[in-house]
Write a protein that holds these residues in place. Structure first.
Motif, PDB file in Angstrom:
ATOM      1  N   LEU A 206       0.807  -1.217   0.000  1.00 10.96           N
ATOM      2  CA  LEU A 206       0.000   0.000   0.000  1.00 10.96           C
ATOM      3  C   LEU A 206       0.843   1.272   0.000  1.00 10.96           C
ATOM      4  O   LEU A 206       0.310   2.367  -0.144  1.00 10.96           O
ATOM      5  N   VAL A 219      -8.525   0.621   2.575  1.00  6.10           N
ATOM      6  CA  VAL A 219      -8.026  -0.226   1.495  1.00  6.10           C
ATOM      7  C   VAL A 219      -9.148  -0.390   0.475  1.00  6.10           C
ATOM      8  O   VAL A 219     -10.194  -0.955   0.789  1.00  6.10           O
ATOM      9  N   PHE A 261      -6.148  -3.689  -5.666  1.00  6.30           N
ATOM     10  CA  PHE A 261      -6.165  -3.042  -4.354  1.00  6.30           C
ATOM     11  C   PHE A 261      -5.300  -1.783  -4.360  1.00  6.30           C
ATOM     12  O   PHE A 261      -4.201  -1.779  -4.924  1.00  6.30           O
ATOM     13  N   LEU A 263      -4.369   2.006  -1.864  1.00  8.09           N
ATOM     14  CA  LEU A 263      -4.500   2.787  -0.631  1.00  8.09           C
ATOM     15  C   LEU A 263      -5.502   3.906  -0.843  1.00  8.09           C
ATOM     16  O   LEU A 263      -5.405   4.668  -1.804  1.00  8.09           O
TER      17      LEU A 263
END
Length: 268
Positions: A206, A219, A261, A263
């Motif tokens: 992240l 997330v 995915f 941040l």
């Protein structure tokens, strides 16, 4: 004589001050925990509970689809300090996006405040995945999260399901299930002997997060990416029986590790 007395007094004062300074101790701040909030998007649009089975999305193959289920496993949230010290929570969380179960998760670890590289694993790596039967909550959740032994055992990483419109505008179902890739002597759907398995979990980095005494890290999952890059997903061809298909599991791993995915917001 007066000068000598003054010097003696001054020296005594300085000595006293130095003793006071030496007696002081530095108090380190208490270690803290970090909260994680898991949110889901379709590209830039937030997926809310009311969107399941109602909102139509267009994937990269220009196929219209609706989501009915999105459940996924994350594990081993890790904080790496600037000096290289690694803090690994070593736990896991099963997130049911539709129901909001475990949408907020606090890893069972305390760390000093500061800047950290933060990462986690999507699914279980082989070391954790081989603990078949070692997670009673996963064995009993969502109709059993475990994977049958003929498919290599272990646990699911994700179950994403829904409906789509096929090439002749018929509504069909799809089951996009990710597990450890497993290779058989004969290709599915025929039954064959299990030859080998390959870890298809992946680590998500992240980036750098500043951790304070009350930090929440968002997330974001972009569900559209599972169908997009580098493998454009054709649900007309691949919509079910994906678990025993080694090549499809590799393709899903490539798509998932390529930006699903990210941040989101970090709040203090």
């Amino acid at each position: 004589m007066k000068k000598i007395a003054l010097l003696l007094v001054t020296g005594a004062v300085l000595f006293s001050c130095n003793n006071d300074d030496d007696s002081k101790t530095t108090t380190e701040p208490d270690p803290v925990t970090v909260d994680f909030q898991f949110t889901q998007y379709w590209d830039g649009d937030r997926i809310a509970n009311a969107d399941y089975q109602t909102t139509t999305y267009l994937n990269a193959n220009n196929t219209m689809l609706k989501l009915s289920k999105l459940v996924y496993l994350i594990s081993d949230i890790t904080f790496t300090a600037q000096d290289g010290t690694v803090y690994d929570a070593g736990d896991y969380s099963l997130i049911d996006a539709r129901n909001g179960t475990n949408a907020t998760f606090t890893p069972d670890i305390e760390i000093p405040e500061g800047d950290y590289e933060v990462s986690f694993t999507f699914g279980f790596d082989d070391e954790d995945n081989d603990k078949t039967g070692g997670y009673p909550d996963l064995n009993s959740s969502d109709g059993s999260w475990s994977v049958p032994m003929p498919l290599g055992g272990g646990y699911h990483y994700m179950r994403m399901e829904g409906t789509f419109l096929n090439e002749i505008a018929e509504t069909k179902t799809f089951q996009y299930h990710t597990i450890r890739a497993n290779k058989h002597t004969t290709l599915p759907p025929a039954d064959g002997t299990l030859e080998s398995t390959q870890d298809t979990s992946f680590v998500v980095n992240l980036g750098t997060v500043t951790v304070g005494n009350s930090t929440t890290v968002e997330v974001q999952m972009n569900a559209a990416e599972w169908f997009k890059n580098p493998n454009t997903w054709d649900l007309n061809i691949n919509n079910s029986v994906m678990m025993p298909n080694f090549n499809l599991q590799i393709d899903m791993n490539e798509n998932g590790s390529n930006g699903v995915f990210n941040l989101g917001t970090v709040s203090q």
